[in-house]
Design a protein around this motif. Structure first.
Motif, PDB file in Angstrom:
ATOM      1  N   VAL A 186       0.916  -1.268   0.180  1.00  5.80           N
ATOM      2  CA  VAL A 186      -0.048   0.103  -0.119  1.00  5.80           C
ATOM      3  C   VAL A 186       0.880   1.267   0.093  1.00  5.80           C
ATOM      4  O   VAL A 186       2.026   1.332   0.844  1.00  5.80           O
ATOM      5  CB  VAL A 186      -1.069   0.255   1.158  1.00  5.80           C
ATOM      6  CG1 VAL A 186      -1.966   1.304   1.133  1.00  5.80           C
ATOM      7  CG2 VAL A 186      -1.725  -1.112   1.296  1.00  5.80           C
ATOM      8  N   LEU A 197       1.670   5.436   0.404  1.00  6.33           N
ATOM      9  CA  LEU A 197       1.350   6.516   1.157  1.00  6.33           C
ATOM     10  C   LEU A 197       1.983   7.513   0.554  1.00  6.33           C
ATOM     11  O   LEU A 197       3.137   7.669   0.369  1.00  6.33           O
ATOM     12  CB  LEU A 197       1.965   6.271   2.685  1.00  6.33           C
ATOM     13  CG  LEU A 197       1.692   7.497   3.621  1.00  6.33           C
ATOM     14  CD1 LEU A 197       0.274   7.620   3.859  1.00  6.33           C
ATOM     15  CD2 LEU A 197       2.835   7.387   4.801  1.00  6.33           C
ATOM     16  N   TYR A 246       0.621   6.362  11.319  1.00  9.28           N
ATOM     17  CA  TYR A 246       0.233   5.668  10.185  1.00  9.28           C
ATOM     18  C   TYR A 246       0.881   4.131  10.420  1.00  9.28           C
ATOM     19  O   TYR A 246       0.018   3.057  10.539  1.00  9.28           O
ATOM     20  CB  TYR A 246       0.776   5.884   8.834  1.00  9.28           C
ATOM     21  CG  TYR A 246       0.552   4.901   7.613  1.00  9.28           C
ATOM     22  CD1 TYR A 246      -0.788   4.978   7.189  1.00  9.28           C
ATOM     23  CD2 TYR A 246       1.503   4.265   7.126  1.00  9.28           C
ATOM     24  CE1 TYR A 246      -1.083   4.098   6.148  1.00  9.28           C
ATOM     25  CE2 TYR A 246       1.331   3.372   5.955  1.00  9.28           C
ATOM     26  CZ  TYR A 246       0.016   3.207   5.679  1.00  9.28           C
ATOM     27  OH  TYR A 246      -0.368   2.793   4.603  1.00  9.28           O
ATOM     28  N   SER A 265       4.499   0.912   1.863  1.00 11.16           N
ATOM     29  CA  SER A 265       4.329   0.254   3.217  1.00 11.16           C
ATOM     30  C   SER A 265       3.670  -1.138   2.994  1.00 11.16           C
ATOM     31  O   SER A 265       3.235  -1.433   1.899  1.00 11.16           O
ATOM     32  CB  SER A 265       3.447   0.952   4.100  1.00 11.16           C
ATOM     33  OG  SER A 265       2.169   0.983   3.497  1.00 11.16           O
ATOM     34  N   TRP A 312       0.705  -3.981   4.346  1.00 10.84           N
ATOM     35  CA  TRP A 312      -0.409  -4.285   5.401  1.00 10.84           C
ATOM     36  C   TRP A 312      -0.292  -5.724   5.477  1.00 10.84           C
ATOM     37  O   TRP A 312      -0.269  -6.589   4.502  1.00 10.84           O
ATOM     38  CB  TRP A 312      -1.570  -3.741   4.696  1.00 10.84           C
ATOM     39  CG  TRP A 312      -1.925  -2.239   4.644  1.00 10.84           C
ATOM     40  CD1 TRP A 312      -0.912  -1.449   5.115  1.00 10.84           C
ATOM     41  CD2 TRP A 312      -3.135  -1.652   4.486  1.00 10.84           C
ATOM     42  NE1 TRP A 312      -1.329  -0.093   5.001  1.00 10.84           N
ATOM     43  CE2 TRP A 312      -2.721  -0.444   4.576  1.00 10.84           C
ATOM     44  CE3 TRP A 312      -4.256  -1.972   4.294  1.00 10.84           C
ATOM     45  CZ2 TRP A 312      -3.665   0.766   4.360  1.00 10.84           C
ATOM     46  CZ3 TRP A 312      -5.436  -0.879   4.031  1.00 10.84           C
ATOM     47  CH2 TRP A 312      -4.959   0.314   4.135  1.00 10.84           C
ATOM     48  N   ALA A 356      -7.401   3.857   7.638  1.00  8.21           N
ATOM     49  CA  ALA A 356      -6.148   4.434   7.036  1.00  8.21           C
ATOM     50  C   ALA A 356      -6.260   5.864   6.514  1.00  8.21           C
ATOM     51  O   ALA A 356      -5.523   6.788   6.953  1.00  8.21           O
ATOM     52  CB  ALA A 356      -5.668   3.771   5.951  1.00  8.21           C
ATOM     53  N   ARG A 357      -7.380   6.080   5.945  1.00 13.40           N
ATOM     54  CA  ARG A 357      -7.789   7.430   5.282  1.00 13.40           C
ATOM     55  C   ARG A 357      -8.165   8.430   6.539  1.00 13.40           C
ATOM     56  O   ARG A 357      -7.636   9.595   6.655  1.00 13.40           O
ATOM     57  CB  ARG A 357      -9.046   7.652   4.512  1.00 13.40           C
ATOM     58  CG  ARG A 357      -8.601   6.792   3.086  1.00 13.40           C
ATOM     59  CD  ARG A 357      -9.712   6.677   2.145  1.00 13.40           C
ATOM     60  NE  ARG A 357      -9.614   6.367   0.826  1.00 13.40           N
ATOM     61  CZ  ARG A 357     -10.634   5.987  -0.052  1.00 13.40           C
ATOM     62  NH1 ARG A 357     -11.867   5.925   0.374  1.00 13.40           N
ATOM     63  NH2 ARG A 357     -10.112   5.772  -1.314  1.00 13.40           N
ATOM     64  N   VAL A 371      -4.650   9.691   8.181  1.00 17.13           N
ATOM     65  CA  VAL A 371      -3.910  10.747   7.622  1.00 17.13           C
ATOM     66  C   VAL A 371      -4.634  11.997   7.397  1.00 17.13           C
ATOM     67  O   VAL A 371      -4.297  12.937   6.620  1.00 17.13           O
ATOM     68  CB  VAL A 371      -3.213   9.974   6.240  1.00 17.13           C
ATOM     69  CG1 VAL A 371      -2.325   8.892   6.707  1.00 17.13           C
ATOM     70  CG2 VAL A 371      -4.297   9.880   5.300  1.00 17.13           C
ATOM     71  N   VAL A 427      -3.634   7.521   0.544  1.00 14.37           N
ATOM     72  CA  VAL A 427      -3.554   6.227   0.949  1.00 14.37           C
ATOM     73  C   VAL A 427      -4.287   5.346  -0.298  1.00 14.37           C
ATOM     74  O   VAL A 427      -5.207   5.518  -0.468  1.00 14.37           O
ATOM     75  CB  VAL A 427      -3.941   5.865   2.229  1.00 14.37           C
ATOM     76  CG1 VAL A 427      -3.402   4.084   2.493  1.00 14.37           C
ATOM     77  CG2 VAL A 427      -3.201   6.653   3.459  1.00 14.37           C
ATOM     78  N   TYR A 428      -3.263   4.465  -0.986  1.00  9.65           N
ATOM     79  CA  TYR A 428      -3.923   3.972  -2.214  1.00  9.65           C
ATOM     80  C   TYR A 428      -3.199   2.499  -2.277  1.00  9.65           C
ATOM     81  O   TYR A 428      -2.034   2.434  -2.200  1.00  9.65           O
ATOM     82  CB  TYR A 428      -3.695   4.769  -3.422  1.00  9.65           C
ATOM     83  CG  TYR A 428      -3.996   4.008  -4.574  1.00  9.65           C
ATOM     84  CD1 TYR A 428      -5.387   3.920  -5.057  1.00  9.65           C
ATOM     85  CD2 TYR A 428      -3.056   3.442  -5.294  1.00  9.65           C
ATOM     86  CE1 TYR A 428      -5.808   3.255  -6.188  1.00  9.65           C
ATOM     87  CE2 TYR A 428      -3.523   2.893  -6.751  1.00  9.65           C
ATOM     88  CZ  TYR A 428      -4.827   2.783  -6.930  1.00  9.65           C
ATOM     89  OH  TYR A 428      -5.176   1.810  -7.955  1.00  9.65           O
ATOM     90  N   GLU A 429      -4.434   1.838  -2.810  1.00 14.42           N
ATOM     91  CA  GLU A 429      -3.861   0.395  -3.352  1.00 14.42           C
ATOM     92  C   GLU A 429      -4.731  -0.181  -4.237  1.00 14.42           C
ATOM     93  O   GLU A 429      -5.870   0.461  -4.237  1.00 14.42           O
ATOM     94  CB  GLU A 429      -3.602  -0.673  -1.886  1.00 14.42           C
ATOM     95  CG  GLU A 429      -2.886  -1.930  -2.207  1.00 14.42           C
ATOM     96  CD  GLU A 429      -3.803  -3.030  -2.777  1.00 14.42           C
ATOM     97  OE1 GLU A 429      -3.192  -3.963  -3.579  1.00 14.42           O
ATOM     98  OE2 GLU A 429      -5.055  -2.974  -2.508  1.00 14.42           O
TER      99      GLU A 429
END
Length: 959
Positions: free
Chosen positions: A651, A653, A674, A745, A747, A764-765, A768, A778-780
């Motif tokens: 993931v 950041l 985070y 990162s 997870w 997570a959103r 941050v 935060v993206y995946e």
């Protein structure tokens, strides 16, 4: 029997005034009947031209197929567009390129006592690793080394790399020896090395240290001195991360897919001593598995359609009574539905509606709805002409029409047209109610955010409307030809019998049973239409003379009740149609008995209670293997779930433009907060560009006085060997400085998308959000799917409520009775609630696939209850009990045939392989069975207890 079950109290009151809704519905019903009758008269006198024009119009509409755009990208079909995840992906890919794809291979021990931690087994694993590095595609330009892999960008303490910029990212047990065979061969204690928790992983993007649980499984702990010591393993995993350059339309990289194809095929051909045939798991394997499964499922789907076609022919045939056998019309109804579907899809595609593989399911729904209308139309042909005093109910309608031809000398075309007009005038309102209701429900269901569900509902709505028009034109034209053919044969048969009767003289013996009517050939069309229309008006408006005299009302009521019982007894003695007798007498007698009513109502309450329990426990979830259904991809996925479920996922950041020098403490605070999330592997954040830059500054003795100097030193760092790997993680602008930066990162992985994935994404959103650094992303890739679960429940409920309200309004207008409309709407709501609750009982989760069928439940569940309610309101029987029985007698066979035709076809799909079609089988079967249950069991029982008053002029109450 009637005297034992109920008593009838005749009321002496005058007919109450109809409200505006009833008058509007009555006007609408008469208009529909007259319109259907007029159209039937027009078509039945010109069947050939009607067929030609219908086919021509369908072919013109089919031109829209040339604009077909078959969308294969599933995320554009099953997820709402324009969400935050989509916007984040666009921002990330524009700046940092595409995410790496993993090529995985699983090794399972050859024998149960084989230990893959033995040095010999590990050396054989090294052989496999070396073999993978030799696999290449595109004439050697691509491979699993620096040619195509995702390069390592970090420098980890204690690891010496010869070429940090070209070393590939990978995960395996060999990381304990830095992928160096010599180190493994010289290792004196392999077990001790493997049990180290501080071994730095040179090449893993998941963690700074080797994670044994991510690269090995089936552990053995048999050391008596140290029970926690891992002494053996029965499974290993290798992961090779590949650099990708995705096509923005297909979301595929064909170059990498070709390489993975070779990877999978060549590994499956290898044989080893210590482990079985390797199990590769790549994007290509999953795609190939899905394609193979869908190809297999298409065989079942085609076979299901064949079954429906055969059933349509069989259901309209009769071995017992040739006069009522209309098997060819079953094939005609199939042809009508096929033409309707082709034309409707052409209209939809031509108007820009996206076509996808799942929209092919619409053919089942249109087949079911179209066959249901055909069965209703054909079933209504047996209704007698009430104005014909010499109509013999003991004879078939065909024989009565043949007698009329012989007795009056009327043209066969005229008599056949008269029969067709009469049939459509009676069946027209019923099929109009269901067709408009279905179309309205599908239109309401199209206003959802999920593209595929919206497109599917649009296809179905257009198909239902086109099929309705084709039923009244194309099918009626074929029905006319069939009626003429059969009538000619019957007339010839009766004339042969008449010619052989020696007692016949003068006029035919058959003429004594029929009225002599002179038919004018030039005006026959208008006369036929007006005659049946007048008959329908008289029946609809009622005979006002009955309501003028209360004494006459009593006599008429008693006489009608006696006639009903006499008719029932005569039909029981010899009924020409066994199906009608079964539904109207045998089945109705059991269903409407006190015990039958108790059973139906108790089962209704039980099902509703189970559904409510299911709805209260439902979760939004979907297994991430929903598109994989064939061996060996499925086996590899199951192997991973069983032995490597505790893996990780990558993931990103992402930070945007701000003063990275002044807000240094805020940046580290962001990383600490985070990393504190329970699903984030905190050690994976240690290899970030910001920390590496700070370490380089300290080691080189450099200092920064301001942001400008900080940027100058950053550029210098990125040009060094220590920092060159991070160059792709920082986007610099000469004037604006750092405009975007990425920190990778890891997870811990969850076994399914949906509930857990959605909650973790939101958490997570939230973590941050509101930092002094501005917007942090935060993206995946899985966030695209997880985000769909945020709106899926709202979309499902909104679509169901919208469709249900639309259906209720349509029913109010077409039935003209609030109680009747509410009863049908209640049955629709019952089916929807049961279907939603079934998600839990089927051990499924609410997702973009299951919600698909829950939304369309509204349109599919209204047909059967609406047909039965329409027949109940039209009944002239004196009591609710008798009206419910007559409704079953009139439409029970047609409703049953229409429902069972689709069910028989769907049964075959129970053997399909893919999750999509398995869901299709489970929920569509549930909807259709519940719809038949409501229409043929619940609705007659409830109507017999508290049904709405009939629409004619006589009123009775039950004691």
């Amino acid at each position: 029997m009637m005297e034992e079950e109920m008593a009838v109290e005749q009321t002496q009151q005058e007919e109450p005034k109809q409200n505006a809704l009833s008058r509007a519905a009555k006007f609408l019903e008469i208009g529909i009947a007259r319109g259907c009758g007029w159209l039937a008269g027009f078509v039945s006198m010109r069947p050939g031209r009607t067929i030609g024009v219908s086919v021509f119009v369908c072919l013109v509409c089919a031109i829209g197929w040339i604009n077909i755009d078959d969308e294969q990208q599933v995320e554009k079909l099953y997820t709402p567009q324009g969400t935050r995840a989509f916007n984040d992906r666009e921002w990330v890919e524009d700046r940092f390129g595409d995410s790496a794809w993993p090529a995985q291979v699983y090794l399972n021990r050859e024998k149960k006592d084989t230990n893959l931690f033995d040095k010999e087994a590990l050396l054989e694993a090294f052989d496999l690793y070396d073999f993978v590095l030799t696999i290449a595609s595109d004439k050697g330009r691509r491979g699993f080394d620096e040619r195509s892999c995702e390069a390592v960008y970090w420098r980890r303490e204690g690891v010496v790399l010869d070429a940090p910029r070209t070393t590939c990212q990978k995960d395996s047990i060999l990381a304990f020896w830095d992928y160096n065979r010599t180190k493994l061969e010289q290792d004196p204690d392999v077990i001790a090395t493997i049990n180290r928790e501080d071994k730095v992983d040179c090449c893993s993007p998941s963690s700074e240290f080797v994670s044994l649980s991510s690269v090995a499984g089936k552990f053995r702990r048999d050391d008596p001195d140290d029970p926690t010591l891992i002494t053996g393993a029965g499974a290993l995993r290798f992961v090779f991360w590949m650099e990708t350059h995705l096509n923005r339309k297909s979301r595929d990289d064909p170059n990498v897919l070709r390489l993975m194809n070779k990877f999978s095929r060549r590994l499956r051909d290898k044989n080893y001593v210590y482990f079985r045939t390797p199990l590769p798991a790549t994007v290509w394997d999953f795609s190939e598995s899905a394609d193979e499964a869908f190809d297999t499922d298409r065989i079942f789907i085609n076979f299901a359609i064949i079954i429906i076609i055969v059933y349509a022919w069989v259901a309209m045939s009769s071995l017992r009574d040739r006069d009522r056998s209309r098997g060819t019309l079953g094939l005609a109804s199939i042809a009508c539905v096929v033409l309707s579907t082709v034309a409707a899809f052409g209209i939809a595609i031509g108007s820009g509606v996206t076509f996808s593989p799942s929209t092919g399911v619409a053919i089942f729904l249109v087949l079911g709805i179209g066959l249901d209308d055909s069965f209703v139309i054909v079933g209504a042909v047996d209704d007698p002409f009430e104005e014909d005093a010499d109509y013999d109910i003991e004879l078939s309608p065909l024989e009565n029409d043949a007698r009329r031809v012989i007795a009056t000398g009327a043209a066969i075309e005229d008599v056949a047209a008269r029969r067709i007009v009469h049939t459509l005038a009676g069946a027209g309102p019923s099929i109009t109610v269901t067709s408009i209701t279905d179309a309205a429900a599908f239109i309401a269901g199209s206003f959802v955010d999920t593209p595929d569900i919206s497109a599917f509902n649009r296809f179905c709505a257009i198909s239902v409307l086109v099929d309705f028009v084709m039923q009244l034109t194309f099918f009626v034209a074929l029905f006319t030809f069939d009626q003429r053919r059969r009538l000619r044969g019957k007339v010839a048969e009766l004339r042969r019998k008449d010619a052989g009767d020696e007692s016949a003289s003068g006029c035919s013996r058959l003429a004594s049973c029929c009225r002599c009517v002179t038919v004018a050939r030039t005006t026959r069309e208008s006369r036929v239409v007006e005659e049946v229309a007048d008959e329908y008006d008289e029946n609809a408006e009622g005979k006002s003379s009955h309501s003028e005299d209360p004494a006459k009302l009593d006599k008429v009521a008693l006489k009608e009740a006696e006639e009903v019982e006499v008719l029932a007894k005569s039909k029981a003695a010899r009924h020409p149609n066994p199906a009608v007798y079964f539904w109207g007498h045998t089945y109705a007698r059991v269903l409407l008995s006190p015990l039958g009513k108790v059973f139906v109502l108790s089962s209704f309450v039980t099902l509703l209670a189970l559904a409510i329990v299911g709805v209260s426990r439902i979760e939004m979830d979907i297994e991430d293997n929903w598109g994989v259904a064939t061996y060996p991809a499925l086996r590899a996925l199951r192997f991973e779930e069983k032995h490597f479920g505790s893996g990780t996922m990558q993931v990103g950041l992402y930070t945007k433009r701000f003063d990275y020098f002044e807000k240094r403490d805020a940046f580290y605070e962001l990383l600490d907060d985070y990393a504190g999330l329970n699903f984030v592997v905190d050690s994976s954040l240690e290899d970030n560009w910001y920390s590496a830059y700070d370490s380089w500054l300290d080691a080189s003795g450099r200092a920064n006085a301001n942001y400008s100097q900080w940027l100058v030193n950053l550029r210098t760092f990125l040009d060094t060997d220590e920092g060159s790997g991070y160059a792709t993680k920082v986007i610099l602008d000469d004037e604006k400085g750092v405009v975007a930066a990425q920190v990778d990162s890891s997870w811990t992985r969850v076994g399914a998308w949906g509930g857990d994935g959605k909650r973790r994404m939101r958490k997570a959103r939230d973590e941050v959000r509101g930092t002094p650094l501005g917007t942090v992303i935060v993206y995946e890739a899985d966030f695209i799917w997880n985000e769909s679960f945020v709106t899926i429940l709202l979309n499902t409920v909104r679509a169901i409520v919208g469709a249900a309200v639309t259906v209720l309004i349509i029913l109010l207008l077409l039935l003209g009775n609030v109680i009747a409309a509410l009863m049908v709407a209640t049955s629709v709501a019952f089916v929807c609630i049961c279907t939603l609750g079934a998600v839990y009982w089927y051990n499924d989760g609410l997702n973009y696939i299951t919600s698909f069928f829950i939304v369309i439940a509204v349109g599919l569940s209204a047909d059967a209850p609406a047909h039965v309610m329409r027949a109940y309101l039209d009944s002239r029987a004196p009591t609710r009990q008798e009206r419910a029985r007559e409704a079953l007698e009139k439409l029970g066979p047609s409703v049953w045939k229409g429902g069972i035709s689709t069910i028989l076809g769907i049964v075959i799909t129970g053997a399909t392989l893919t999750y999509v079609f398995q869901v299709f089988f489970r929920y569509l079967m549930t909807i259709l069975i519940l719809a038949l249950y409501c229409g043929l069991a619940v609705m007659p029982v409830v109507c017999s207890l508290c049904g709405a008053m009939p629409t004619h002029e006589l009123h009775y109450t039950t004691l």
